[in-house]
Motif scaffolding. Structure first.
Motif, mmCIF file in Angstrom:
data_model
loop_
_atom_site.group_PDB
_atom_site.id
_atom_site.type_symbol
_atom_site.label_atom_id
_atom_site.label_comp_id
_atom_site.label_asym_id
_atom_site.label_seq_id
_atom_site.Cartn_x
_atom_site.Cartn_y
_atom_site.Cartn_z
ATOM 1 N N GLU A 42 -2.878 -0.536 -11.913
ATOM 2 C CA GLU A 42 -2.787 0.901 -11.550
ATOM 3 C C GLU A 42 -1.888 1.666 -12.366
ATOM 4 O OE1 GLU A 42 -1.666 0.287 -7.195
ATOM 5 O OE2 GLU A 42 -3.477 -1.060 -7.172
ATOM 6 N N THR A 82 -0.762 7.915 4.547
ATOM 7 C CA THR A 82 -1.451 8.798 3.406
ATOM 8 C C THR A 82 -2.786 8.949 3.687
ATOM 9 O OG1 THR A 82 -1.828 6.877 2.320
ATOM 10 C CG2 THR A 82 0.233 7.692 2.068
ATOM 11 N N THR A 128 0.747 -1.218 0.130
ATOM 12 C CA THR A 128 0.021 0.017 0.051
ATOM 13 C C THR A 128 0.762 1.297 -0.059
ATOM 14 O OG1 THR A 128 -0.052 0.368 2.280
ATOM 15 C CG2 THR A 128 -1.777 -1.207 1.444
ATOM 16 N N ASP A 129 0.210 2.275 -0.459
ATOM 17 C CA ASP A 129 1.034 3.685 -0.190
ATOM 18 C C ASP A 129 1.667 3.751 1.167
ATOM 19 O OD1 ASP A 129 0.425 4.008 -2.936
ATOM 20 O OD2 ASP A 129 -1.194 5.590 -2.573
ATOM 21 N N ASP A 130 0.907 3.240 2.096
ATOM 22 C CA ASP A 130 1.344 3.947 3.507
ATOM 23 C C ASP A 130 2.362 2.799 3.866
ATOM 24 O OD1 ASP A 130 -0.864 5.501 4.230
ATOM 25 O OD2 ASP A 130 -2.118 4.079 5.094
ATOM 26 N N ARG A 138 -5.068 6.886 2.356
ATOM 27 C CA ARG A 138 -5.641 6.045 1.394
ATOM 28 C C ARG A 138 -6.057 4.670 1.994
ATOM 29 N NH1 ARG A 138 -2.499 9.527 -1.726
ATOM 30 N NH2 ARG A 138 -0.741 8.132 -1.982
ATOM 31 N N ALA A 194 5.373 4.223 2.155
ATOM 32 C CA ALA A 194 5.853 5.589 2.604
ATOM 33 C C ALA A 194 6.786 5.260 4.030
ATOM 34 C CB ALA A 194 4.286 6.282 2.913
#
Lengths: 334, 401
Positions: free
Chosen positions: B321, B9, A6-8, B11, A11
């Protein structure tokens, strides 16, 4: 179906990568050989970021996250060849105490480990020693009847010399008792072994990433016969093969962390597949890296050996490729 | 020091998830049910023989009639508008069911993506439905006797015939899979006589019945007449048989070859099915018959099939994506081709002395055929040596010279 971080998660891994690039560069890894096997100040920063207690419940100072949230961070630890016991602490000790220690002390230990104020040593069967045992206030130690939570004042330590001078290993002697045994000690031990295998596999992927990157940089610069040696197919094909093996090991590692998080019934087999593939890939990458560095790589001045020797240690730690393939074989062929 | 929470984030819609949705499960059920009812109970003779090819065409037309021939294509062309995920599911079920090889694959998986990308609307509307229906049967015309790995050295040429509004093709293509049974060929011809290497090439689609085209089949290593050489002697093709722009054939062709190397031609279901059959083989024959080193080879190959599947799921996750694998498709090609060899090598080791027999106990020995076919994998679709160069230069960034 979505098999991507995931983006998290990305990150988090980026944040840790930045921290380690800044605080745990090759010079500091090298300095850890001469020092106490730790990068000064790094542990506190990892604690402050929440990395150590990522899997601890929020009520105990943790972030309440899952194995799959941590695995890319462990690979970052490998990328930097971090000498501190990140994987054993964050990926093995914390979730084991969280899931299996029921004493009143458990929450306190989780809080202190997450905060970096108490250190934990992890000694699983099959491993030769415990990393940074001399610093540990508490130990998770495996005996024939499963996993025990053991105070530091009842163990004896015998320092061991690792080929990787940054690894401070000790043999730990202790006497198992009903008082130290965790309630579901056998389950705790098998889950801890699986978690350790996956965490070490992730570290190996990161180590291999760096060895490959170092080698690509080197062979692009080093000139012989009037050209960069990286323009020779004999060099290119070795590194291409190394990349293929590494890139196809990684998804097995990420999947194993996910399976542990979701309680997949095949999680243990997935852990074995991950460790076998990552160990083999790190072996292939390490050999290619050394060969392509030539004589310069065969010196202690070149940083490559810091990563290479770590990879030797971690390939054997938590079960080598052959041992894990035998476990897969038993599950697959009976 | 910022806590990791500071990096969240927000999201939350994304997660790592290796499970299928109820809709995807339903699609899988539909595939499985149809295949159970329709896959021939006896294996068809090899599609790389004249007789077997004809039998396979019947199967292809059966697939098309029930809209299983090209699931990922638009409905207008005979497909189901299936997503990449559904395509993977279909492939898994297809190979799990032991369904026949796809003798139409060079058209459907190699030419069609190029027509979708570079073809005119007229070309799409004409060729795609005929291809899906197995009316037009396509073979590829890349290699020449002196242009294999070094494809850009090809010398087959196309000379402009202004009066007739087209081009006259001359030269020779070879190692053309199923060329002796197909009706059409797609390939590259040099339209600019002064050009060198990958400049001045044009992508043509040629009916093999064209006057001046001669096809001669010949035997492959596995004994089937699966190869052909195709001779062109001033064979006339009109302008509407050009795909993409005149002179841009190289970039048009490269779009096709990366399809071949990457995901579309070799979906993981194929290797997972082979791996599962390998495990069944050793179980059926009694585990004590397998040497420990053979058992290890089985485990290694089975694990590699798992790794290929997971890698592909990650690839497809990226694609949906918007992240293209690009030159990393060369990693896939090396991995699946070596995996296929390893799976079949292990199976032959399990069979021991019987491995050399074309039939065992009255039935065809599929592992022997499969082994011989697997050995072509590291050669076709760009040899693995070419792939290693691509990986080294385009993925790792090593110097070309």
């Amino acid at each position: 179906m979505r098999f991507a971080f995931t983006d998290d998660q990305l990150a988090f891994a980026d944040a840790v990568r930045e921290l380690l690039a800044d605080q745990c560069d090759a010079a500091r890894v090298r300095a850890a050989w001469d020092g106490d096997g730790r990068v000064p100040g790094l542990w506190d920063r990892l604690a402050e970021m929440g990395v150590l207690g990522m899997l601890a419940p929020e009520g105990t100072g943790g972030l309440g996250m899952a194995d799959v949230d941590l695995v890319a961070i462990l690979a970052e630890g490998g990328r930097a060849a971090i000498p501190d016991p990140l994987a054993a602490t964050a990926a093995v000790a914390v979730p084991t105490i969280r899931d299996h220690a029921q004493s009143d002390d458990a929450e306190r230990w989780l809080a202190e480990i997450s905060a970096g104020t108490a250190r934990v040593g992890v000694g699983l069967s099959g491993n030769v020693g415990v990393l940074h045992a001399a610093d540990a206030a508490i130990f998770l130690l495996e005996a024939d009847d499963g996993l025990h939570l053991v105070d530091a004042d009842v163990v004896e330590l015998q320092p061991l010399d690792s080929v990787d001078g940054a690894r401070r290993l000790s043999a730990v002697t202790w006497t198992p008792s009903a008082a130290t045994r965790l309630p579901s000690a056998e389950l705790a031990a098998s889950q801890a072994r699986d978690r350790a295998a996956v965490a070490t596999a992730a570290e190996l992927c990161g180590l291999a990433d760096t060895m490959l990157a170092m080698t690509v940089a080197y062979v692009s610069e080093r000139r012989q016969f009037g050209v960069p040696i990286g323009s020779f197919q004999a060099v290119k094909h070795q590194l291409a093969d190394a990349l293929v093996e590494l890139e196809f090991a990684k998804p097995l590692v990420w999947r194993a962390a996910l399976s542990r998080s979701t309680g997949d019934p095949s999680a243990s087999m997935h852990a074995s597949m991950a460790k076998a593939a990552a160990s083999d890939a790190a072996h292939t990458v390490g050999l290619a890296a050394l060969q392509c560095h030539g004589a310069i790589g065969y010196t202690v001045e070149c940083d490559l050996h810091l990563w290479l020797k770590r990879s030797w240690a971690l390939r054997a730690q938590d079960g080598d490729a052959a041992a894990h393939r035998r476990l897969v074989e038993a599950a697959l062929l009976g | 020091m910022r806590r990791l929470h500071a990096y969240l984030t927000g999201r939350q819609n994304l997660r790592v998830d290796l499970t299928w949705t109820p809709e995807q499960d339903a699609f899988r059920d539909e595939c499985r049910t149809w295949l159970q009812r329709n896959v021939p109970s006896e294996p068809l003779p090899s599609g790389d023989t004249r007789e077997g090819f004809a039998r396979h065409l019947d199967w292809e037309r059966q697939l098309f009639a029930d809209r299983w021939a090209v699931v990922s294509w638009p409905e207008a062309y005979g497909g189901r508008d299936a997503s990449l995920w559904e395509w993977l599911i279909f492939e898994e079920e297809y190979y799990r069911a032991g369904a026949p090889q796809r003798v139409t694959q060079n058209g459907i998986f190699l030419l069609a993506p190029t027509i979708f990308e570079f073809g005119t609307r007229t070309q799409q509307d004409y060729y795609l439905p005929r291809m899906a229906a197995a009316e037009d049967l396509w073979c590829q015309g890349w290699s020449e006797p002196n242009a294999g790995s070094d494809l850009a050295s090809l010398t087959s040429k196309a000379v402009r015939d202004e009066a007739a509004g087209g081009w006259r093709l001359s030269g020779q293509k070879t190692w053309t899979t199923r060329g002796a049974f197909c009706t059409h060929l797609f390939g590259l011809f040099r339209t600019d006589p002064d050009s060198v290497r990958h400049h001045g090439l044009t992508y043509f689609m040629v009916p093999l019945e064209t006057e001046g085209v001669t096809v001669r089949g010949f035997g492959r290593l596995d004994g089937d007449e699966g190869f052909a050489e195709v001779f062109f002697d001033e064979a006339f093709v009109s302008d509407d048989l050009i795909l993409g722009a005149v002179g841009s054939g190289w970039s048009v062709a490269m779009a096709t070859t990366s399809s071949e190397r990457g995901l579309t031609l070799r979906s993981p279901g194929r290797f997972q099915a082979t791996a599962a059959r390998l495990v069944r083989l050793v179980r059926d024959r009694g585990l004590d018959t397998a040497d420990p080193s053979t058992r290890e080879a089985i485990v290694r190959a089975w694990m590699a099939a798992e790794a290929y599947s997971l890698y592909t799921l990650a690839d497809v996750s990226g694609m949906v994506e918007g992240r293209s694998p690009g030159f990393r498709s060369s990693l896939n090609k090396i991995f699946w081709s070596e995996l296929d060899v390893d799976l079949h090598t292990a199976a032959l080791a399990v069979l021991g002395g019987e491995g050399e027999l074309e039939t065992i106990g009255g039935t065809e020995n599929p592992w022997l055929k499969g082994y011989q076919f697997s050995l072509s994998g590291p050669i076709y679709a760009g040899t693995n040596e070419i792939q290693r160069n691509i990986i080294a230069e385009r993925v790792l960034g090593l110097p070309r010279k």
